[in-house]
Structures are given as structure tokens and as C-alpha cells.
Design a protein around this motif. Structure first.
Motif, PDB file in Angstrom:
ATOM      1  N   VAL A 105     -29.951  10.018  -3.274  1.00 55.41           N
ATOM      2  CA  VAL A 105     -30.215  11.450  -3.164  1.00 55.41           C
ATOM      3  C   VAL A 105     -29.323  12.037  -2.079  1.00 55.41           C
ATOM      4  CG1 VAL A 105     -31.965  13.234  -2.837  1.00 55.41           C
ATOM      5  CG2 VAL A 105     -32.619  11.001  -3.794  1.00 55.41           C
ATOM      6  N   GLY A 106     -28.420  12.917  -2.473  1.00 54.58           N
ATOM      7  CA  GLY A 106     -27.553  13.604  -1.520  1.00 54.58           C
ATOM      8  C   GLY A 106     -28.001  15.049  -1.352  1.00 54.58           C
ATOM      9  N   ARG A 107     -28.064  15.502  -0.120  1.00 49.76           N
ATOM     10  CA  ARG A 107     -28.525  16.868   0.152  1.00 49.76           C
ATOM     11  C   ARG A 107     -27.461  17.630   0.952  1.00 49.76           C
ATOM     12  NH1 ARG A 107     -33.751  19.398   0.479  1.00 49.76           N
ATOM     13  NH2 ARG A 107     -34.692  17.389  -0.068  1.00 49.76           N
ATOM     14  N   TRP A 108     -27.009  18.727   0.383  1.00 50.14           N
ATOM     15  CA  TRP A 108     -26.121  19.657   1.090  1.00 50.14           C
ATOM     16  C   TRP A 108     -27.005  20.741   1.681  1.00 50.14           C
ATOM     17  CZ3 TRP A 108     -22.676  23.945  -1.394  1.00 50.14           C
ATOM     18  CH2 TRP A 108     -21.842  24.497  -0.420  1.00 50.14           C
ATOM     19  N   ARG A 109     -27.206  20.671   2.960  1.00 44.04           N
ATOM     20  CA  ARG A 109     -28.171  21.554   3.608  1.00 44.04           C
ATOM     21  C   ARG A 109     -27.654  22.987   3.686  1.00 44.04           C
ATOM     22  NH1 ARG A 109     -32.364  18.767   5.231  1.00 44.04           N
ATOM     23  NH2 ARG A 109     -32.130  16.522   5.631  1.00 44.04           N
ATOM     24  N   GLY A 110     -28.538  23.928   3.365  1.00 45.91           N
ATOM     25  CA  GLY A 110     -28.209  25.332   3.481  1.00 45.91           C
ATOM     26  C   GLY A 110     -28.507  25.855   4.874  1.00 45.91           C
ATOM     27  N   SER A 111     -28.237  27.127   5.061  1.00 44.39           N
ATOM     28  CA  SER A 111     -28.456  27.739   6.374  1.00 44.39           C
ATOM     29  C   SER A 111     -29.921  28.067   6.628  1.00 44.39           C
ATOM     30  CB  SER A 111     -27.614  29.012   6.493  1.00 44.39           C
ATOM     31  OG  SER A 111     -27.971  29.939   5.476  1.00 44.39           O
ATOM     32  N   GLY A 112     -30.741  28.013   5.559  1.00 40.79           N
ATOM     33  CA  GLY A 112     -32.175  28.270   5.699  1.00 40.79           C
ATOM     34  C   GLY A 112     -32.596  29.568   5.042  1.00 40.79           C
ATOM     35  N   GLY A 113     -33.845  29.571   4.565  1.00 42.79           N
ATOM     36  CA  GLY A 113     -34.392  30.789   3.967  1.00 42.79           C
ATOM     37  C   GLY A 113     -34.161  30.931   2.483  1.00 42.79           C
ATOM     38  N   GLY A 114     -33.457  29.977   1.856  1.00 44.20           N
ATOM     39  CA  GLY A 114     -33.213  30.060   0.422  1.00 44.20           C
ATOM     40  C   GLY A 114     -33.976  29.005  -0.343  1.00 44.20           C
ATOM     41  N   GLN A 115     -33.924  29.080  -1.664  1.00 42.33           N
ATOM     42  CA  GLN A 115     -34.579  28.083  -2.504  1.00 42.33           C
ATOM     43  C   GLN A 115     -33.660  26.864  -2.679  1.00 42.33           C
ATOM     44  OE1 GLN A 115     -37.169  29.542  -5.804  1.00 42.33           O
ATOM     45  NE2 GLN A 115     -35.967  31.419  -5.590  1.00 42.33           N
ATOM     46  N   ASN A 116     -34.287  25.738  -2.929  1.00 44.90           N
ATOM     47  CA  ASN A 116     -33.552  24.479  -3.054  1.00 44.90           C
ATOM     48  C   ASN A 116     -33.380  24.110  -4.525  1.00 44.90           C
ATOM     49  OD1 ASN A 116     -33.597  24.279  -0.236  1.00 44.90           O
ATOM     50  ND2 ASN A 116     -35.565  23.210  -0.269  1.00 44.90           N
ATOM     51  N   LEU A 117     -32.138  23.800  -4.889  1.00 42.74           N
ATOM     52  CA  LEU A 117     -31.786  23.470  -6.266  1.00 42.74           C
ATOM     53  C   LEU A 117     -31.371  22.013  -6.361  1.00 42.74           C
ATOM     54  CD1 LEU A 117     -31.008  24.192  -9.242  1.00 42.74           C
ATOM     55  CD2 LEU A 117     -28.761  24.858  -8.340  1.00 42.74           C
ATOM     56  N   MET A 118     -31.972  21.295  -7.294  1.00 41.86           N
ATOM     57  CA  MET A 118     -31.595  19.900  -7.524  1.00 41.86           C
ATOM     58  C   MET A 118     -30.850  19.742  -8.839  1.00 41.86           C
ATOM     59  SD  MET A 118     -33.853  16.373  -7.521  1.00 41.86           S
ATOM     60  CE  MET A 118     -34.971  16.795  -8.861  1.00 41.86           C
ATOM     61  N   PHE A 119     -29.778  18.951  -8.800  1.00 41.83           N
ATOM     62  CA  PHE A 119     -29.107  18.462  -9.994  1.00 41.83           C
ATOM     63  C   PHE A 119     -29.512  17.006 -10.152  1.00 41.83           C
ATOM     64  CE2 PHE A 119     -26.391  21.949  -8.594  1.00 41.83           C
ATOM     65  CZ  PHE A 119     -26.118  22.615  -9.778  1.00 41.83           C
ATOM     66  N   ASN A 120     -30.141  16.686 -11.270  1.00 39.98           N
ATOM     67  CA  ASN A 120     -30.685  15.343 -11.479  1.00 39.98           C
ATOM     68  C   ASN A 120     -29.947  14.675 -12.637  1.00 39.98           C
ATOM     69  OD1 ASN A 120     -32.585  13.423 -13.012  1.00 39.98           O
ATOM     70  ND2 ASN A 120     -33.728  13.717 -11.115  1.00 39.98           N
ATOM     71  N   GLY A 121     -29.589  13.410 -12.457  1.00 39.36           N
ATOM     72  CA  GLY A 121     -28.936  12.679 -13.537  1.00 39.36           C
ATOM     73  C   GLY A 121     -29.213  11.191 -13.429  1.00 39.36           C
ATOM     74  N   HIS A 122     -29.377  10.542 -14.566  1.00 42.24           N
ATOM     75  CA  HIS A 122     -29.685   9.108 -14.548  1.00 42.24           C
ATOM     76  C   HIS A 122     -28.412   8.281 -14.594  1.00 42.24           C
ATOM     77  CE1 HIS A 122     -29.045   8.593 -18.967  1.00 42.24           C
ATOM     78  NE2 HIS A 122     -29.600   9.785 -19.071  1.00 42.24           N
ATOM     79  N   MET A 123     -28.484   7.141 -13.941  1.00 47.11           N
ATOM     80  CA  MET A 123     -27.348   6.217 -13.866  1.00 47.11           C
ATOM     81  C   MET A 123     -27.374   5.162 -14.955  1.00 47.11           C
ATOM     82  SD  MET A 123     -27.097   5.644  -9.728  1.00 47.11           S
ATOM     83  CE  MET A 123     -28.848   5.189  -9.557  1.00 47.11           C
ATOM     84  N   ASP A 124     -28.539   4.898 -15.545  1.00 45.54           N
ATOM     85  CA  ASP A 124     -28.603   3.845 -16.556  1.00 45.54           C
ATOM     86  C   ASP A 124     -28.059   4.339 -17.888  1.00 45.54           C
ATOM     87  OD1 ASP A 124     -30.911   5.507 -16.627  1.00 45.54           O
ATOM     88  OD2 ASP A 124     -32.088   3.963 -17.650  1.00 45.54           O
ATOM     89  N   THR A 125     -27.521   3.405 -18.640  1.00 44.85           N
ATOM     90  CA  THR A 125     -26.892   3.717 -19.919  1.00 44.85           C
ATOM     91  C   THR A 125     -27.786   3.278 -21.081  1.00 44.85           C
ATOM     92  OG1 THR A 125     -25.673   1.614 -19.874  1.00 44.85           O
ATOM     93  CG2 THR A 125     -24.571   3.563 -18.980  1.00 44.85           C
ATOM     94  N   SER A 126     -27.592   3.922 -22.218  1.00 45.47           N
ATOM     95  CA  SER A 126     -28.443   3.664 -23.384  1.00 45.47           C
ATOM     96  C   SER A 126     -28.306   2.246 -23.906  1.00 45.47           C
ATOM     97  CB  SER A 126     -28.105   4.647 -24.500  1.00 45.47           C
ATOM     98  OG  SER A 126     -28.378   5.971 -24.105  1.00 45.47           O
TER      99      SER A 126
END
Length: 375
Positions: A76-97
Motif C-alpha cells: 500500500v503506497g500513500r501519496w499524502r495530501g496537504s489535508g482537508g480533502g477526500q482520500n482516493l484509492m486505486f486498487n489492483g490485484h497482483m495475482d493472475t488468472s
């Protein structure tokens, strides 16, 4: 009194162009090839996790290593904002079918070896969904290069164990622990976004809803005798009994697929597996036969209600054949997911898609599942 400032769902055109100018095609291709060349079937995501851990740290993000079980981790990598905003996550799986070792899957897209050909990148997992992890990483890199500063945090979550697999019977171990395994851990251990984008392969469509999945086992028993002694008792063979049951189950399937249709899609039911008897001892009648179904359930039907529907069919079969030793089990129950078309994130995605691509994105309801069921 001053009027409230007008809000917009689109970026300033000059700012958008400055961000796009910071995207480097060669860097995207290089990372895409890297991740393809790291085999990561379900249960064996460790090397891919180590790669993402390094890539996100090099980007300057605050990185958390979540060990979900031995040899498996979320990154989980987090690019911290300056504060006061909403947090957006980009989620993706590493395992393959698939593992890349399947002899019957021969195309270059099924192998963990990157091939760049005619402007396309081929290789196992790039479509579902390592390509999204690459794009998340380079989107954040472009924002940083352009000097953008956000109020809220941007989170990139590379998760283990999303592929549609589960433990059952003798099939046990980490290679069978999928279906949201990593994302369940993620959201239960401190990662708290306000909203999330899943970059699943949607062919550039906006997917606001998807079906859920329920796996069902229906079994019947029969006599276990030598072939020489089954004359006159052939109908007590469990495979023959399952053959008879299947005709009634298929009738129910046809009705369910139409009754539970949603968003222009049939509520498809897959005959996922059947097993009975012993290949090494075909001189014996099979004592038990199992049928496995994957029942797709639309997001407007509760999984408990769908289970009752299937179980009612079982009850009718059991009443008709009380001495057949019928069994019923549900062993996967992943609900569907949906988000309102009025959600600010949806409006923003659609507005910016039109701004960049020149046309609004198509919307689609899909019958596959994703970690949106967890999120």
C-alpha cells in the motif's frame, strides 16, 4: 452575499495538458514488461509484491507492507495530501488468472514473458490486471512531475488473492485463497479511503454495477459394487442418478437466467465441474457424484435470497428422490456491487473521459466479480 463558487468535474485544460505532458510511454512499457515477467499466480504473489514495494518507494510514497499470510502480502503506497480533502484509492490485484504453466493455453498472452508486438504488449496478467497497477503508478508520477498538490491522499493498493478461486475439500492452501482475500485484509487493517477506483479490464467502459457469484454443490450417492454384480441395478449408479437430476437442474437454470436478468445481461449459471467414480478403478460403480455450479446473482438480489431459490430446487429433488442421499452446499457467496451514477467520482470520471477522448464513455453492467464486492 456572494454566490457560491461554481464547481466543476473537469480539470482546467491547461493543467490537464501539463499533466499529460509528463507521461512517458517508454517508462510505462518498461514497467509493463517488468510485471509480466514476474510470475504471480494466486498464492505466489511475493515477488510481484516486492517489485511494487520498490516501485512505490522509488516514487516517494509512504509504503506499508501488509503480510496477509506467510509468503503473501499487500503493498500500500500513500501519496499524502496537504489535508482537508477526500482520500482516493486505486486498487489492483497482483495475482493472475492462470499460472502460465497450463499446456492447453498456448498463446503469448498466457505466458509470463512480455512480448511487444505491433504497438501492443502481450503477456500473462497485463490485461487482468497488472496493467492497471502500472497505470496507477505512472499517473501519480505524472501528477508529481507536473507539480500538482492535492488536499486528499492518493493510495495505490496492490493486493494479493483476488482471482475467483476458493478452498474446497482436498483443495486447500494459499493457491486457492482468492476471491478478495487480500482486499478483505486491506480494509480491516487501517486503509480507509473515501472512494476507490478499480482498474479492471472494462474495455474503457464505466462499470457501475456487477453481478455477484454463488458456488453451489449438489451431490447424490449410489451403490459401490463390481461391474459384474451391478446388472439389474444400473440405475443405482450415482452418475446415472446425477444425469437424471441434471435435466431438472437445467430447467431451473434456464428459468433463473431469465428471471434474474439485470442490466441487459442474463444471470448466467455455469456447470463448473462434475466428478464421480475413480478413473483408476472403472470396474466399480461410483459411490458419489458431485455437481458444482457457479450461479451469477445480480446486485439487486440478496445472496441469501438467491441461495433460497437454489435450495428450493434441491428440496424438490430431495422429496422426489429421498433415498438418493442428496446433499446441498454453498461454498462461495460474493455479493454484487453497485455505485450510483450520481456519485461525484462517476461524474468526474465521465467528464474527464469526454475531455480527453472526445466522447463520453459507455456504461456497462458486467457478470464478472471484482474486489468492489469487498470495498
Amino acid at each position: 452575499m456572494k454566490a457560491a463558487p461554481k464547481t466543476t468535474n473537469t480539470l482546467d485544460a491547461k493543467l490537464a495538458q501539463s499533466i499529460l505532458a509528463e507521461i512517458r510511454e517508454e517508462e510505462i512499457v518498461a514497467m509493463a514488461c517488468d510485471v509480466i515477467n514476474i510470475p504471480s499466480p494466486t498464492g505466489e504473489e511475493l515477488q510481484m509484491a516486492l517489485y511494487m514495494n520498490s516501485a512505490l518507494k522509488q516514487l516517494g510514497l509512504d509504503v506499508t507492507w501488509q503480510e496477509v499470510e506467510e509468503g503473501r502480502a499487500n503493498v500500500v503506497g500513500r501519496w499524502r495530501g496537504s489535508g482537508g480533502g477526500q482520500n482516493l484509492m486505486f486498487n489492483g490485484h497482483m495475482d493472475t488468472s492462470n499460472t502460465g504453466q497450463e499446456a492447453f493455453l498456448t498463446g503469448i498472452g498466457y505466458k509470463p514473458r512480455a512480448v511487444v508486438k505491433n504497438g501492443m504488449i502481450y503477456g500473462l496478467g497485463i490485461y487482468n490486471m497488472k496493467g492497471a497497477l502500472v497505470c496507477y503508478t505512472h499517473a501519480v508520477k505524472a501528477l508529481m512531475r507536473a507539480g500538482v498538490r492535492l488536499k486528499g491522499d492518493v493510495i495505490i493498493a496492490a493486493v494479493a488473492g483476488e482471482i475467483e478461486k476458493t478452498q474446497w475439500g482436498e483443495f486447500r492452501g494459499k493457491e486457492y485463497r482468492g476471491y478478495g482475500f487480500g482486499t478483505h485484509y486491506l480494509v480491516n487493517h487501517g486503509v480507509l479511503p473515501d472512494m476507490c477506483i478499480l482498474g479492471e479490464p472494462t474495455d474503457m467502459h464505466v462499470v457501475l454495477e456487477h453481478f455477484g457469484s454463488m458456488w453451489v454443490r449438489i451431490s447424490c450417492t449410489g451403490i459401490y459394487v463390481h461391474t459384474a454384480f451391478c446388472a439389474g441395478r444400473e440405475e443405482m449408479n450415482s452418475i446415472r442418478r446425477m444425469h437424471e437430476l441434471l435435466s431438472e437442474i437445467m430447467t431451473w437454470i434456464s428459468a433463473w437466467e431469465n428471471k434474474a436478468a439485470y442490466g441487459g445481461k442474463k444471470a448466467i449459471v455455469n456447470l463448473g465441474g462434475i466428478r464421480g467414480g475413480h478413473a483408476w478403478r472403472a470396474s466399480r460403480t461410483p459411490e458419489k457424484t458431485d455437481l458444482f455450479l457457479d450461479v451469477r446473482v445480480p446486485p439487486n438480489i440478496a445472496m441469501s435470497d438467491a441461495r433460497r431459490e437454489v435450495q428450493q430446487v434441491f428440496f424438490e429433488l430431495e422429496h422426489k428422490h429421498p433415498d438418493w442421499g442428496l446433499e446441498f452446499e454453498t461454498y462461495v457467496s460474493v455479493p454484487g456491487a453497485r455505485i450510483s451514477e450520481e456519485h461525484e467520482m462517476v461524474k468526474t470520471i465521465e467528464a474527464n473521459h469526454q475531455g480527453i477522448m472526445g466522447t463520453p464513455p459507455e456504461r456497462e453492467v458486467v457478470t464478472w466479480c471484482s474486489d468492489a464486492s469487498v470495498l
